[in-house]
Write a protein that holds these residues in place. Structure first.
Motif, mmCIF file in Angstrom:
data_model
loop_
_atom_site.group_PDB
_atom_site.id
_atom_site.type_symbol
_atom_site.label_atom_id
_atom_site.label_comp_id
_atom_site.label_asym_id
_atom_site.label_seq_id
_atom_site.Cartn_x
_atom_site.Cartn_y
_atom_site.Cartn_z
ATOM 1 N N GLU A 4 0.790 -1.212 0.000
ATOM 2 C CA GLU A 4 0.000 0.000 0.000
ATOM 3 C C GLU A 4 0.825 1.264 0.000
ATOM 4 O OE1 GLU A 4 -3.375 1.165 1.570
ATOM 5 O OE2 GLU A 4 -4.147 -0.744 2.148
ATOM 6 N N VAL A 6 1.690 4.310 -1.204
ATOM 7 C CA VAL A 6 1.091 5.105 -2.264
ATOM 8 C C VAL A 6 2.224 5.808 -2.992
ATOM 9 C CG1 VAL A 6 -0.581 6.889 -2.784
ATOM 10 C CG2 VAL A 6 -0.934 5.395 -0.841
ATOM 11 N N LEU A 48 -6.351 6.596 -11.849
ATOM 12 C CA LEU A 48 -6.065 6.372 -10.422
ATOM 13 C C LEU A 48 -6.527 5.003 -9.944
ATOM 14 C CD1 LEU A 48 -7.225 9.634 -8.646
ATOM 15 C CD2 LEU A 48 -4.961 8.616 -8.570
ATOM 16 N N ASN A 49 -7.641 4.541 -10.524
ATOM 17 C CA ASN A 49 -8.245 3.298 -10.059
ATOM 18 C C ASN A 49 -7.608 2.060 -10.664
ATOM 19 O OD1 ASN A 49 -10.238 3.996 -8.152
ATOM 20 N ND2 ASN A 49 -11.465 4.891 -9.768
ATOM 21 N N TYR A 50 -6.564 2.246 -11.425
ATOM 22 C CA TYR A 50 -5.889 1.094 -12.023
ATOM 23 C C TYR A 50 -4.451 1.003 -11.529
ATOM 24 C CZ TYR A 50 -9.974 0.247 -14.841
ATOM 25 O OH TYR A 50 -11.251 -0.065 -15.230
ATOM 26 N N ARG A 51 -4.239 1.458 -10.296
ATOM 27 C CA ARG A 51 -2.879 1.420 -9.769
ATOM 28 C C ARG A 51 -2.718 0.425 -8.631
ATOM 29 N NH1 ARG A 51 -4.867 5.994 -6.771
ATOM 30 N NH2 ARG A 51 -3.880 6.311 -4.743
ATOM 31 N N TYR A 52 -3.799 -0.310 -8.292
ATOM 32 C CA TYR A 52 -3.710 -1.193 -7.131
ATOM 33 C C TYR A 52 -4.206 -2.589 -7.451
ATOM 34 C CZ TYR A 52 -8.556 0.490 -7.033
ATOM 35 O OH TYR A 52 -9.836 0.841 -7.374
ATOM 36 N N ASP A 53 -3.780 -3.548 -6.607
ATOM 37 C CA ASP A 53 -4.439 -4.852 -6.567
ATOM 38 C C ASP A 53 -4.984 -5.004 -5.152
ATOM 39 O OD1 ASP A 53 -2.245 -5.510 -5.014
ATOM 40 O OD2 ASP A 53 -1.567 -7.167 -6.283
ATOM 41 N N ALA A 54 -5.147 -6.226 -4.661
ATOM 42 C CA ALA A 54 -5.784 -6.385 -3.356
ATOM 43 C C ALA A 54 -4.787 -6.308 -2.204
ATOM 44 C CB ALA A 54 -6.560 -7.696 -3.302
ATOM 45 N N ILE A 55 -3.526 -5.965 -2.488
ATOM 46 C CA ILE A 55 -2.560 -5.877 -1.392
ATOM 47 C C ILE A 55 -1.745 -4.592 -1.466
ATOM 48 C CG2 ILE A 55 -0.643 -7.096 -2.552
ATOM 49 C CD1 ILE A 55 -1.705 -7.795 1.079
ATOM 50 N N GLN A 56 -1.641 -3.993 -2.658
ATOM 51 C CA GLN A 56 -0.663 -2.925 -2.819
ATOM 52 C C GLN A 56 -1.147 -1.822 -3.755
ATOM 53 O OE1 GLN A 56 3.012 -4.049 -4.854
ATOM 54 N NE2 GLN A 56 4.107 -2.958 -3.253
ATOM 55 N N PHE A 57 -0.775 -0.584 -3.421
ATOM 56 C CA PHE A 57 -0.972 0.535 -4.333
ATOM 57 C C PHE A 57 0.343 0.820 -5.041
ATOM 58 C CE2 PHE A 57 -4.890 0.968 -2.371
ATOM 59 C CZ PHE A 57 -5.630 1.999 -2.911
ATOM 60 N N PRO A 348 -6.203 -2.500 9.308
ATOM 61 C CA PRO A 348 -6.499 -2.123 7.924
ATOM 62 C C PRO A 348 -5.510 -2.695 6.896
ATOM 63 C CG PRO A 348 -5.653 -0.252 9.161
ATOM 64 C CD PRO A 348 -5.862 -1.359 10.145
ATOM 65 N N GLN A 349 -4.333 -3.127 7.334
ATOM 66 C CA GLN A 349 -3.367 -3.608 6.352
ATOM 67 C C GLN A 349 -2.759 -4.919 6.786
ATOM 68 O OE1 GLN A 349 -0.445 -0.990 4.681
ATOM 69 N NE2 GLN A 349 -1.698 0.776 5.169
ATOM 70 N N PRO A 399 -0.286 1.192 9.922
ATOM 71 C CA PRO A 399 0.977 1.957 9.907
ATOM 72 C C PRO A 399 1.010 3.077 10.946
ATOM 73 C CG PRO A 399 -0.266 2.271 7.862
ATOM 74 C CD PRO A 399 -0.976 1.215 8.637
#
Lengths: 482, 425
Positions: A4, A6, A48-57, A348-349, A399
């Motif tokens: 995550e 960013v 912006l919405n295509y920069r992550y998967d289910a674990i990481q940005f 949350p993480q 974090p």
């Protein structure tokens, strides 16, 4: 790199977001010209919405293409290559290794609109485009008396393309095998934009592409093998005071000759998190819970195998509950599938691991990991496909409360436990960015060299999902801290 | 997910939003549950995508206008909430966000006028009734009108019934076993007055005295969900004054959207005066099916008469019952309690019908696609009756099944029960 993180490009001038319709980059403009505006996302609010998967940005992509055909993929790959921009493939982005999160400014190719699916019952095959949702293959095959066994927990969401990219497993895989075991052929687009058809014979290149996480080519279609479902399935749940006992029961049951179709476990924290979500009466007090399916076409054998498992569980100190109805069995499996996201209720993480160890070492491994967790003071939970020794220790953190460095250190220690017991780092989620720092410890230098040779042969410019799986070729440090 | 939402400057609603964003682990389990993702297939129009967009706007990283089109397409159906293992309170997030962002929106004068008109007409049954009648006579002109005006016309039934005033107190029949307050609702008094009439009859028959407190108004859900927060607060306060939770066994609604709205009151006034009262109030709120279902399970519900022939009832899960209030079983149990009734499960039952409060007026195209899909799914069960528990779903489904050439009656669950009691099924 922490999950995550960013990413932002240090030093790059902040580009004010434009209004929709005006491409933000020359590549986006070129793609919009060749593919049309419907298939290209260029506004920042969309990218912006295509920069992550289910674990990481990761990094916000330069442009996103939503292809509707293999020809669209070819066009996109060629444009990216001409612009010298990396290409990252993406399905439903439900993956847990950072595979679909771009590490550099890239072109993201999102396959969610490539959803053509045909079933050929007489050949027991399905032909699926990459964007087909995993579960829909079984849904379409079932009326013909067939199913597609690979069943990752996210199978209502995940896509066949993503499953192939990561060589996804799932509870059924203990008896029936993983995604790769059901692939008869593939179509893929290479980094130069050429289309190839692969089968599973001489130079099993299809095998090479499966699990390559989009670093060797982009899979656009696959021919999948279907099988008739077993006539009978029986489900039981066993609960144990302590995790090691559950692992002992697993080893004993399999040694006694039982071949369950699913053999899964979750520890107390997992059980409580999913019980908070579903409220189906799971044993909140148990240190660990096993969920077991035995199946087959001969009821006597199915019952006999269940009896073997039950006996092993009782001997190891567990209590056993049988699912009385299909609905009860379905609820138990829904609970198991929900574990990973339900952990968000605790923190949350998470840093999630995907280790595989020999079954004989399971009791020691789960106990050692439990002890490491207790000593660290970080919330650590364990669950996974314990039948084939594939465990998912998850370190949960916020974090604002826990130090990412401490999380990373604990993850590293857990990885070392697996390696020490003759195990590997990734069973099914892929290496991506999450396990990459540990690759040098998991793979010897000569073998890593061979992997790099393959990468150079298929992706000489390193344009395909750069920064994933393989550690930097010329970096000596065992692993870098975030 | 990680966020840097400036909670301090956003106040109590900021806390609600930051907590929701925190809870999301962006796993994607919500994607297959989302109606707009099913239609549009892109991440910005999925719950996970919208959470990221809201986070970016709240953090000041993205202009509101850029995120707005995707956030406006959210139906607020909360199917994602049912699908979410992490427990993200998405409904609270989108509602709070709309309240926070509405004053910052740049809207055209026509848009503003339309929204103001909707919020004026919808909560005023008499005005709505007049408007509905005018609309009914104007129906033949519909093809000549702009889409924004055509949408509400399409939804009007062929025949708008006369309003029926409800008694302020409906006494219990036989042994009195309870006393409840009832929210009479707005649009449904004009569009389907029999919903309330049937509700009062069924409750009275079961020994429940029903009070419709004076001074009550619209539940505020329409205002709240379209971001008209001040108007919503005014309505919430009005109802908190009108209903004294200590006086009644329960506060009932027979409209899923309103009931869900009433249960949200503590979130609306979070951090403001009256939060305590709102909590006491919300604890008493029940949907009519929830209340009757409890009577049924305790063996206290009068047995309905058998039907004259076997009937298949397609039960439609209103999103605000199934997802927002987690009520799925009670309405089905009530229908099954009628000897001769078989309840049919609708394929894609969790997918919103597209009515979604004012959505079919704001997003007519998507609403229409969902309506067509829902009607097709319902009719595939070849029902003799269609039952639901929400006026919005009712008008949407009725209008779409008629367009698909079906004459199957569309009723409220409580109307079906009422007919069974009277031996008319």
């Amino acid at each position: 790199m922490t999950p995550e993180k960013v990413a932002s490009t240090p030093g790059s001038p902040a580009r004010g977001p434009r209004s929709n319709g005006v491409p933000d980059s020359p590549l986006a403009a070129e793609l919009t010209r060749t593919l049309g505006p419907k298939k290209v996302l260029s506004a920042r609010s969309e990218r912006l919405n295509y920069r992550y998967d289910a674990i990481q940005f990761g990094e916000t992509p330069l442009a996103v293409v939503l292809p509707e055909s293999t020809a669209d993929v070819v066009t996109a790959v060629r444009a990216a290559r001409a612009a010298g921009v990396p290409v990252v493939g993406r399905g439903a982005a439900s993956g847990l290794s950072g595979g679909a999160a771009p590490l550099r400014e890239s072109l993201v190719i999102s396959f969610t609109r490539m959803t053509r699916l045909e079933v050929f019952p007489e050949r027991r095959e399905a032909r699926a485009q990459s964007g087909v949702v995993t579960l829909s293959v079984t849904e379409k095959a079932r009326p013909h008396g067939l199913i597609y066994p690979p069943d990752p927990a996210s199978f209502r969401t995940s896509t066949i393309g993503g499953n192939l990219g990561e060589n996804a497993g799932g509870p059924m895989c203990f008896k029936y095998g993983v995604t790769g075991d059901y692939v008869k052929g593939l179509e893929f687009v290479d980094e130069g934009g050429e289309v190839h058809e692969l089968t599973r014979d001489a130079y099993d290149l299809a095998g090479l592409l499966i699990g390559s996480e989009g670093t060797l080519g982009l899979i656009t279609e696959a021919t999948l093998r279907l099988t008739p479902p077993p006539r009978y399935t029986r489900t039981l749940m066993a609960s144990f005071p302590e995790v090691g006992e559950a692992a002992e029961a697993v080893s004993a049951a399999i040694a006694a000759g039982a071949v369950p179709s699913k053999l899964e476990f979750m520890d107390r924290a997992c059980t409580n998190a999913v019980e908070d979500f579903l409220a189906i009466g799971l044993p909140r007090e148990a240190g660990a819970v096993l969920l077991v399916d035995t199946d087959g076409d001969d009821l006597e054998t199915v019952e006999e195998e269940r009896a073997l498992v039950e006996a092993a569980c009782l001997r190891a100190g567990g209590t056993v509950r049988r699912a009385a109805t299909d609905a009860e069995s379905a609820a138990l499996w829904q609970a198991r599938r929900s574990v990973s996201p339900a952990l968000g209720r605790i923190r949350p993480q998470r840093m999630n691991e995907d280790i595989v160890v020999p079954r004989s070492a399971l009791p020691d491994v789960v106990r050692e990991i439990r002890a490491l967790g207790d000593a660290s003071g970080l919330p650590l939970v364990q669950f996974g496909h314990i039948g084939d020794g594939n465990l998912h220790p998850n370190i949960l953190f916020d974090p604002r409360r826990e130090s990412p460095a401490a999380v990373h250190d604990l993850a590293h220690e857990i990885a070392l436990v697996a390696i020490r017991h003759g195990g590997v780092l990734s069973g099914e989620h892929g290496i991506g960015t999450m396990k990459r720092p540990f690759m040098r410890e998991a793979v010897d230098p000569v073998t890593l060299g061979a992997l790099w040779s393959v990468k150079h042969a298929l992706d000489p410019r390193e344009l395909l999902n750069p920064g994933k799986i393989l550690p930097d070729e010329h970096e000596d440090a065992p692993h870098a801290h975030p | 997910m990680n966020n840097e939402i400036p909670v301090q400057s956003l106040g109590p609603q900021g806390e609600v939003m930051a907590h929701a964003v925190d809870a999301c682990v962006h796993c994607g389990f919500c994607l297959p549950a989302c109606p707009t993702y099913a239609i549009l297939g892109d991440e910005m129009d999925s719950p996970r995508g919208r959470i990221v967009l809201m986070k970016e706007v709240l953090e000041g990283e993205l202009p509101l206008a850029d995120a707005a089109p995707h956030l406006d397409r959210c139906l607020g159906c909360q199917a994602c909430v049912s699908a979410c293992p992490s427990g993200v309170p998405y409904g609270e997030l989108i509602t709070s966000f709309r309240g926070w962002s509405e004053p910052l929106r740049e809207r055209s004068p026509f848009d503003r006028a339309k929204r103001a008109a909707i919020l004026k007409i919808l909560p005023a049954p008499r005005v709505f009734s007049v408007a509905a009648r005018v609309g009914q006579y104007a129906k033949p002109l519909a093809p000549l009108l702009p889409a924004a005006l055509r949408a509400p016309m399409d939804l009007l039934p062929e025949h708008v019934p006369a309003m029926q005033p409800n008694a302020r107190v409906t006494p219990a029949r036989g042994r009195k076993r309870g006393r409840v307050a009832f929210l009479a609702g707005c649009a449904q008094q004009a569009l389907a007055p029999n919903f309330n009439a049937a509700t009062l009859r069924v409750l009275a028959r079961n020994g429940i005295e029903v009070v419709i407190p004076e001074g009550q108004g619209c539940c505020g859900a329409a205002a709240l969900h379209t971001g008209a927060r001040d108007e919503a607060l005014r309505l919430v306060r009005q109802n908190l004054r009108a209903f004294d939770p200590d006086e009644y066994d329960a506060i009932l609604s027979n409209a899923a959207g309103c009931g869900a709205g009433l249960k949200e009151y503590p979130v609306v006034v979070h951090g403001l005066e009256g939060e305590e009262r709102a909590r006491a109030f919300a604890a008493k709120v029940q949907d009519i099916s929830e209340y009757l279902g409890k009577l049924l399970r305790e063996g206290d519900l009068e047995r309905p008469m058998p039907t004259s022939r076997p009937l298949t009832v397609a039960y439609h899960d209103a999103c605000h019952l199934a997802h927002a209030q987690k009520i799925r079983l009670a309405p089905r149990e009530l229908l099954r309690a009628i000897p001769g009734v078989t309840v049919a499960e609708v394929p894609e039952g969790d997918l919103c019908c597209g009515s979604a409060g004012t959505y079919n007026l704001e997003q007519p195209e998507l609403a229409n696609q969902l309506g067509v899909r829902k009607a097709g799914n319902i009719l595939s069960t070849t029902p003799d009756l269609i039952a639901s528990g929400n006026i919005g779903c009712h008008t949407q489904i009725q209008s779409h099944v008629r367009r698909q050439g079906s004459r199957v009656p569309v009723l409220h669950t409580v109307e079906v029960l009422d007919l069974a009691y009277r031996g008319e099924l």
